[in-house]
Motif scaffolding. Structure first.
Motif, PDB file in Angstrom:
ATOM      1  N   GLU A 238      -2.766 -12.458  -4.228  1.00  0.00           N
ATOM      2  CA  GLU A 238      -3.054 -11.172  -4.861  1.00  0.00           C
ATOM      3  C   GLU A 238      -1.956 -10.157  -4.561  1.00  0.00           C
ATOM      4  OE1 GLU A 238      -7.910 -10.929  -5.186  1.00  0.00           O
ATOM      5  OE2 GLU A 238      -6.951 -10.384  -3.295  1.00  0.00           O
ATOM      6  N   VAL A 239      -1.457 -10.155  -3.329  1.00  0.00           N
ATOM      7  CA  VAL A 239      -0.349  -9.262  -2.982  1.00  0.00           C
ATOM      8  C   VAL A 239       0.875  -9.586  -3.835  1.00  0.00           C
ATOM      9  CG1 VAL A 239       1.320  -8.680  -1.170  1.00  0.00           C
ATOM     10  CG2 VAL A 239      -1.115  -8.796  -0.618  1.00  0.00           C
ATOM     11  N   ALA A 240       1.192 -10.878  -3.959  1.00  0.00           N
ATOM     12  CA  ALA A 240       2.350 -11.277  -4.763  1.00  0.00           C
ATOM     13  C   ALA A 240       2.155 -10.897  -6.227  1.00  0.00           C
ATOM     14  CB  ALA A 240       2.577 -12.780  -4.629  1.00  0.00           C
ATOM     15  N   ARG A 241       0.972 -11.139  -6.758  1.00  0.00           N
ATOM     16  CA  ARG A 241       0.699 -10.847  -8.159  1.00  0.00           C
ATOM     17  C   ARG A 241       0.797  -9.349  -8.444  1.00  0.00           C
ATOM     18  NH1 ARG A 241      -5.037 -11.243  -9.512  1.00  0.00           N
ATOM     19  NH2 ARG A 241      -4.922 -13.051  -8.128  1.00  0.00           N
ATOM     20  N   PHE A 242       0.175  -8.542  -7.572  1.00  0.00           N
ATOM     21  CA  PHE A 242       0.192  -7.095  -7.774  1.00  0.00           C
ATOM     22  C   PHE A 242       1.601  -6.535  -7.583  1.00  0.00           C
ATOM     23  CE2 PHE A 242      -1.239  -2.678  -6.400  1.00  0.00           C
ATOM     24  CZ  PHE A 242      -1.586  -2.302  -7.687  1.00  0.00           C
ATOM     25  N   ALA A 243       2.371  -7.108  -6.660  1.00  0.00           N
ATOM     26  CA  ALA A 243       3.748  -6.662  -6.441  1.00  0.00           C
ATOM     27  C   ALA A 243       4.606  -6.956  -7.668  1.00  0.00           C
ATOM     28  CB  ALA A 243       4.344  -7.337  -5.209  1.00  0.00           C
ATOM     29  N   ILE A 244       4.424  -8.116  -8.278  1.00  0.00           N
ATOM     30  CA  ILE A 244       5.182  -8.448  -9.489  1.00  0.00           C
ATOM     31  C   ILE A 244       4.816  -7.494 -10.622  1.00  0.00           C
ATOM     32  CG2 ILE A 244       5.496 -10.189 -11.290  1.00  0.00           C
ATOM     33  CD1 ILE A 244       5.202 -12.314  -9.091  1.00  0.00           C
ATOM     34  N   GLU A 245       3.522  -7.217 -10.763  1.00  0.00           N
ATOM     35  CA  GLU A 245       3.092  -6.268 -11.799  1.00  0.00           C
ATOM     36  C   GLU A 245       3.724  -4.907 -11.578  1.00  0.00           C
ATOM     37  OE1 GLU A 245      -1.368  -8.292 -12.219  1.00  0.00           O
ATOM     38  OE2 GLU A 245      -1.144  -6.223 -11.537  1.00  0.00           O
ATOM     39  N   GLN A 246       3.663  -4.416 -10.345  1.00  0.00           N
ATOM     40  CA  GLN A 246       4.224  -3.094 -10.056  1.00  0.00           C
ATOM     41  C   GLN A 246       5.734  -3.091 -10.242  1.00  0.00           C
ATOM     42  OE1 GLN A 246       2.011  -0.631  -9.295  1.00  0.00           O
ATOM     43  NE2 GLN A 246       3.672   0.862  -9.489  1.00  0.00           N
ATOM     44  N   GLY A 247       6.387  -4.197  -9.874  1.00  0.00           N
ATOM     45  CA  GLY A 247       7.828  -4.290 -10.040  1.00  0.00           C
ATOM     46  C   GLY A 247       8.246  -4.242 -11.499  1.00  0.00           C
ATOM     47  N   LEU A 248       7.515  -4.954 -12.365  1.00  0.00           N
ATOM     48  CA  LEU A 248       7.825  -4.928 -13.796  1.00  0.00           C
ATOM     49  C   LEU A 248       7.625  -3.535 -14.375  1.00  0.00           C
ATOM     50  CD1 LEU A 248       6.153  -8.284 -14.939  1.00  0.00           C
ATOM     51  CD2 LEU A 248       8.604  -7.812 -14.768  1.00  0.00           C
ATOM     52  N   LEU A 249       6.523  -2.878 -13.995  1.00  0.00           N
ATOM     53  CA  LEU A 249       6.252  -1.538 -14.516  1.00  0.00           C
ATOM     54  C   LEU A 249       7.259  -0.521 -13.992  1.00  0.00           C
ATOM     55  CD1 LEU A 249       2.345  -1.469 -14.250  1.00  0.00           C
ATOM     56  CD2 LEU A 249       3.724  -1.746 -16.319  1.00  0.00           C
ATOM     57  N   ASP A 250       7.592  -0.608 -12.715  1.00  0.00           N
ATOM     58  CA  ASP A 250       8.556   0.334 -12.151  1.00  0.00           C
ATOM     59  C   ASP A 250       9.952   0.109 -12.713  1.00  0.00           C
ATOM     60  OD1 ASP A 250       6.606   1.549 -10.711  1.00  0.00           O
ATOM     61  OD2 ASP A 250       7.400   1.072  -8.728  1.00  0.00           O
ATOM     62  N   SER A 251      10.287  -1.149 -13.014  1.00  0.00           N
ATOM     63  CA  SER A 251      11.593  -1.394 -13.621  1.00  0.00           C
ATOM     64  C   SER A 251      11.692  -0.692 -14.968  1.00  0.00           C
ATOM     65  CB  SER A 251      11.840  -2.890 -13.792  1.00  0.00           C
ATOM     66  OG  SER A 251      11.050  -3.439 -14.848  1.00  0.00           O
TER      67      SER A 251
ATOM     68  N   ALA B  86       0.827  -1.205   0.000  1.00  0.00           N
ATOM     69  CA  ALA B  86       0.000   0.000   0.000  1.00  0.00           C
ATOM     70  C   ALA B  86       0.865   1.261   0.000  1.00  0.00           C
ATOM     71  CB  ALA B  86      -0.927  -0.002   1.219  1.00  0.00           C
ATOM     72  N   ASP B  87       1.953   1.250   0.787  1.00  0.00           N
ATOM     73  CA  ASP B  87       2.844   2.407   0.830  1.00  0.00           C
ATOM     74  C   ASP B  87       3.555   2.591  -0.498  1.00  0.00           C
ATOM     75  OD1 ASP B  87       4.316   4.494   2.416  1.00  0.00           O
ATOM     76  OD2 ASP B  87       6.015   3.222   1.895  1.00  0.00           O
ATOM     77  N   TRP B  88       3.877   1.497  -1.158  1.00  0.00           N
ATOM     78  CA  TRP B  88       4.581   1.548  -2.445  1.00  0.00           C
ATOM     79  C   TRP B  88       3.685   2.044  -3.564  1.00  0.00           C
ATOM     80  CZ3 TRP B  88       6.206  -3.624  -5.233  1.00  0.00           C
ATOM     81  CH2 TRP B  88       6.848  -3.327  -6.428  1.00  0.00           C
ATOM     82  N   THR B  89       2.472   1.511  -3.646  1.00  0.00           N
ATOM     83  CA  THR B  89       1.603   1.787  -4.788  1.00  0.00           C
ATOM     84  C   THR B  89       0.573   2.873  -4.541  1.00  0.00           C
ATOM     85  OG1 THR B  89      -0.004   0.091  -4.121  1.00  0.00           O
ATOM     86  CG2 THR B  89       1.847  -0.613  -5.516  1.00  0.00           C
ATOM     87  N   GLY B  90       0.312   3.196  -3.262  1.00  0.00           N
ATOM     88  CA  GLY B  90      -0.727   4.164  -2.957  1.00  0.00           C
ATOM     89  C   GLY B  90      -2.127   3.604  -3.121  1.00  0.00           C
TER      90      GLY B  90
END
Length: 308
Positions: A132-145, A118-122
């Protein structure tokens, strides 16, 4: 000088990470907010004026600083490149949160993982399951990379011959302005310029990034997912990154997600297993291998230029 600047900036960022909430980003964000309040009269041209006011001075400073310093000494020009890259590019600007989520999920601490996400993505993550946390974290990680590394590196390399780090400054400023002015589902006339400029800047590096994921992962699945699934994602550029990344890792992203006290139904991207905490390390590995691939390609081009 280009490849050396990249390597030194990456090493510096690993040794002393800079937060995405550092004083320079916060100052630029405050300026962007002030410009929107002052100029947003609901017209496209006001967005153009705002974009130029926000970016042109930074581009002039980056170009003038580079040529002034390189005229004094090539080492000063190199140092200028490294400093600007350090401020505009960085894997560690998001990997700290990613690593924290991974560690929390490994020990079964779902609440901490939710809070870090939540702090990372807002976003509101209090109802997300572990997968779901793992899936969303991977998505955000790929986009942020892509945003923090590949997009910035691409434009730095392309424009380095012209004026040092101007490409990195251009991409980072354009990305931040699009995030502030056109991040809503319905983009206002004021924000269309920022969104349009970023779409133009994203066209080539998005595809090079997806190709890098394919080469460093499961090539056939990455290409198949890119070609057949990316268009179903609301943002096509993001869809390319996520579909290629999911295919390269061998997981499924997208799908339903509990967020903002409701269920968001999203297209499925990727093939293979459902994304879970075990695949977080695989996502980080794919990103790092792709970074090394890009550095190798830049090195080959630099060697070819020196030997020509």
């Amino acid at each position: 000088m280009t490849i050396l600047s990249l390597i030194l900036a990456l090493l510096l960022e690993q040794l002393r990470p800079i937060s995405s909430r550092n004083r320079f980003y916060l100052a630029f964000t405050r300026m962007a907010n002030s410009l929107e309040r002052a100029l947003n009269a609901g017209e496209y041209r006001n967005g153009v004026y705002g974009w130029l006011i926000a970016t042109v001075p930074l581009l002039v400073i980056s170009v003038a600083g580079y040529w002034l310093l390189v005229g004094l000494s090539p080492f000063l020009g190199l140092a200028w490149n490294v400093v600007i890259l350090y401020l505009t590019m960085g894997f560690r600007q998001f990997s700290h949160s990613f690593s924290g989520i991974s560690k929390a999920l490994q020990v079964g601490d779902l609440e901490t993982a939710r809070a870090l996400l939540a702090d990372w993505t807002g976003q509101h993550t209090s109802q997300m399951s572990e997968d779901e946390v793992a899936r969303f974290a991977i998505e955000q990680g790929l986009l942020d990379s892509y945003r923090y590394v590949f997009g910035t590196v691409f434009w730095f390399v392309v424009l380095a011959w012209l004026a040092g780090p101007v490409g990195a400054v251009l991409y980072r400023a354009a990305s931040l302005l699009a995030q502030k002015w056109s991040s809503h589902e319905q983009v206002s006339p004021f924000g269309r310029c920022a969104a349009g400029v970023l779409a133009i800047l994203d066209y080539l590096p998005v595809r090079f990034t997806a190709a890098g994921f394919a080469v460093m992962g499961d090539f056939e699945d990455a290409v198949y997912c890119w070609r057949s699934q990316a268009q179903a994602w609301g943002n096509y550029a993001q869809g390319i990154i996520l579909a290629a990344g999911a295919g390269a890792i061998g997981i499924r992203l997208g799908q339903a997600l509990h967020m903002d006290h409701t269920v968001k139904f999203r297209p499925e991207l990727g093939l293979g297993d459902a994304a879970n905490a075990n695949y977080l390390a695989s996502a980080v590995g794919l990103i790092w291998r792709s970074i090394l691939l890009w550095l190798a390609v830049v090195l080959l081009f630099s060697l070819g230029k020196w030997l020509a």
